[in-house]
Design a protein around this motif. Structure first.
Motif, short mmCIF file in Angstrom:
data_model
loop_
_atom_site.label_atom_id
_atom_site.label_comp_id
_atom_site.label_asym_id
_atom_site.label_seq_id
_atom_site.Cartn_x
_atom_site.Cartn_y
_atom_site.Cartn_z
N ALA A 26 -10.18 16.58 68.18
CA ALA A 26 -11.21 17.26 68.95
C ALA A 26 -11.48 16.47 70.22
N HIS A 27 -12.05 17.15 71.20
CA HIS A 27 -12.45 16.47 72.44
C HIS A 27 -13.39 17.38 73.21
N TYR A 28 -13.95 16.83 74.24
CA TYR A 28 -14.68 17.60 75.24
C TYR A 28 -14.48 16.88 76.55
N VAL A 29 -14.56 17.62 77.64
CA VAL A 29 -14.36 17.04 78.97
C VAL A 29 -15.72 17.01 79.66
N PRO A 30 -16.26 15.81 79.87
CA PRO A 30 -17.62 15.68 80.39
C PRO A 30 -17.72 15.87 81.92
N ALA A 31 -17.27 17.03 82.38
CA ALA A 31 -17.34 17.35 83.82
C ALA A 31 -17.80 18.79 83.97
N GLN A 39 -17.62 21.83 76.11
CA GLN A 39 -18.09 21.92 74.73
C GLN A 39 -17.09 21.26 73.78
N LEU A 40 -17.59 20.67 72.72
CA LEU A 40 -16.74 20.07 71.71
C LEU A 40 -15.83 21.14 71.10
N HIS A 41 -14.54 20.89 71.07
CA HIS A 41 -13.57 21.82 70.50
C HIS A 41 -12.33 21.03 70.09
N GLY A 42 -11.44 21.66 69.35
CA GLY A 42 -10.27 20.95 68.85
C GLY A 42 -8.97 21.65 69.17
N HIS A 43 -7.90 20.89 69.02
CA HIS A 43 -6.54 21.40 69.26
C HIS A 43 -5.60 20.78 68.23
N THR A 44 -4.50 21.45 68.02
CA THR A 44 -3.35 20.82 67.40
C THR A 44 -2.43 20.50 68.56
N TYR A 45 -2.36 19.23 68.90
CA TYR A 45 -1.54 18.78 70.03
C TYR A 45 -0.10 18.64 69.57
N PHE A 46 0.82 19.23 70.32
CA PHE A 46 2.25 19.06 70.08
C PHE A 46 2.75 18.09 71.14
N VAL A 47 3.43 17.05 70.70
CA VAL A 47 3.83 15.97 71.61
C VAL A 47 5.32 15.73 71.51
N ASP A 67 8.37 4.83 64.05
CA ASP A 67 7.45 3.89 64.70
C ASP A 67 6.65 4.59 65.81
N ILE A 68 7.31 5.46 66.55
CA ILE A 68 6.63 6.17 67.64
C ILE A 68 5.56 7.10 67.08
N LYS A 69 5.95 7.88 66.07
CA LYS A 69 4.97 8.80 65.48
C LYS A 69 3.79 8.04 64.89
N ARG A 70 4.07 7.01 64.12
CA ARG A 70 3.01 6.25 63.46
C ARG A 70 2.04 5.66 64.49
N LEU A 71 2.57 5.14 65.57
CA LEU A 71 1.75 4.53 66.62
C LEU A 71 0.68 5.49 67.15
N ILE A 72 1.08 6.72 67.41
CA ILE A 72 0.17 7.72 68.00
C ILE A 72 -0.63 8.46 66.92
N HIS A 73 0.04 8.87 65.87
CA HIS A 73 -0.61 9.64 64.81
C HIS A 73 -1.74 8.84 64.18
N ALA A 74 -1.50 7.58 63.88
CA ALA A 74 -2.53 6.75 63.25
C ALA A 74 -3.75 6.58 64.14
N ARG A 75 -3.55 6.61 65.42
CA ARG A 75 -4.66 6.39 66.35
C ARG A 75 -5.46 7.66 66.63
N PHE A 76 -4.78 8.81 66.74
CA PHE A 76 -5.45 10.02 67.23
C PHE A 76 -5.65 11.15 66.23
N ASP A 77 -4.86 11.20 65.15
CA ASP A 77 -4.94 12.35 64.25
C ASP A 77 -6.31 12.43 63.57
N HIS A 78 -6.89 13.62 63.59
CA HIS A 78 -8.19 13.91 62.98
C HIS A 78 -9.30 13.00 63.52
N THR A 79 -9.31 12.86 64.83
CA THR A 79 -10.36 12.08 65.49
C THR A 79 -11.04 12.93 66.56
N LEU A 80 -12.14 12.40 67.05
CA LEU A 80 -12.76 12.90 68.27
C LEU A 80 -12.27 11.96 69.37
#
Length: 154
Positions: A26-31, A39-47, A67-80
């Protein structure tokens, strides 16, 4: 994941590796200009991450796909994403968690990991699809030689 065709990043390297993965966040853009995206909303990001280099490591890899997947997935998956104040900021527009900044951030995280590899691979581009009709490609131009000064392979 559906097979996709990505823009090609021209390069002089012998090997090119591409890793596809996805994460939900999830994210929101504070601009004010962000409209509904404020507004707070979510996506399934394809990378898609493109890594290139001339040398393989001791296991015969340019870099291990997992290693590439783990690096990003562990940090961002199911987060705000906005909660990751190391990567993003509500105060600096250049660090709002937009698709563009997410792509750049992934590239920087991957390159930081690659900088520790003995075979000097480089992250050439990151493709981030936020919705079925919207995506961003980030390329860290100009290409930077990541080999240490005096390296015989440079």
């Amino acid at each position: 994941m559906l097979q996709q065709i990505y823009p090609v990043a021209p390069h002089p390297y012998r090997y090119e590796l591409n890793k596809d993965f996805q994460f939900a966040a999830a994210h929101y853009v504070p601009a004010e200009e962000a409209g509904k995206c404020r507004q707070l909303h979510g996506h399934t990001y394809f990378v898609n991450v493109t890594v290139a280099g001339d040398e393989l490591d001791g296991a015969g890899f340019l870099v291990n796909f997992s290693d590439i997947k783990r690096l990003i997935h562990a940090r961002f998956d199911h987060t705000l994403l906005n909660d990751d104040t190391v990567s993003f900021s509500a105060e600096e527009p250049d660090r709002y968690p937009t698709t563009e900044v997410v792509a750049r951030t992934i590239c920087e995280l991957v390159q930081s990991y690659l900088d520790g590899r003995p075979n000097y691979p480089v992250c050439l581009q990151v493709f981030v699809r936020e919705t079925p009709t919207s995506y961003c490609v980030y390329r860290p131009w100009p290409k930077v030689n990541r080999r240490p000064a005096g390296d015989a392979h440079a």
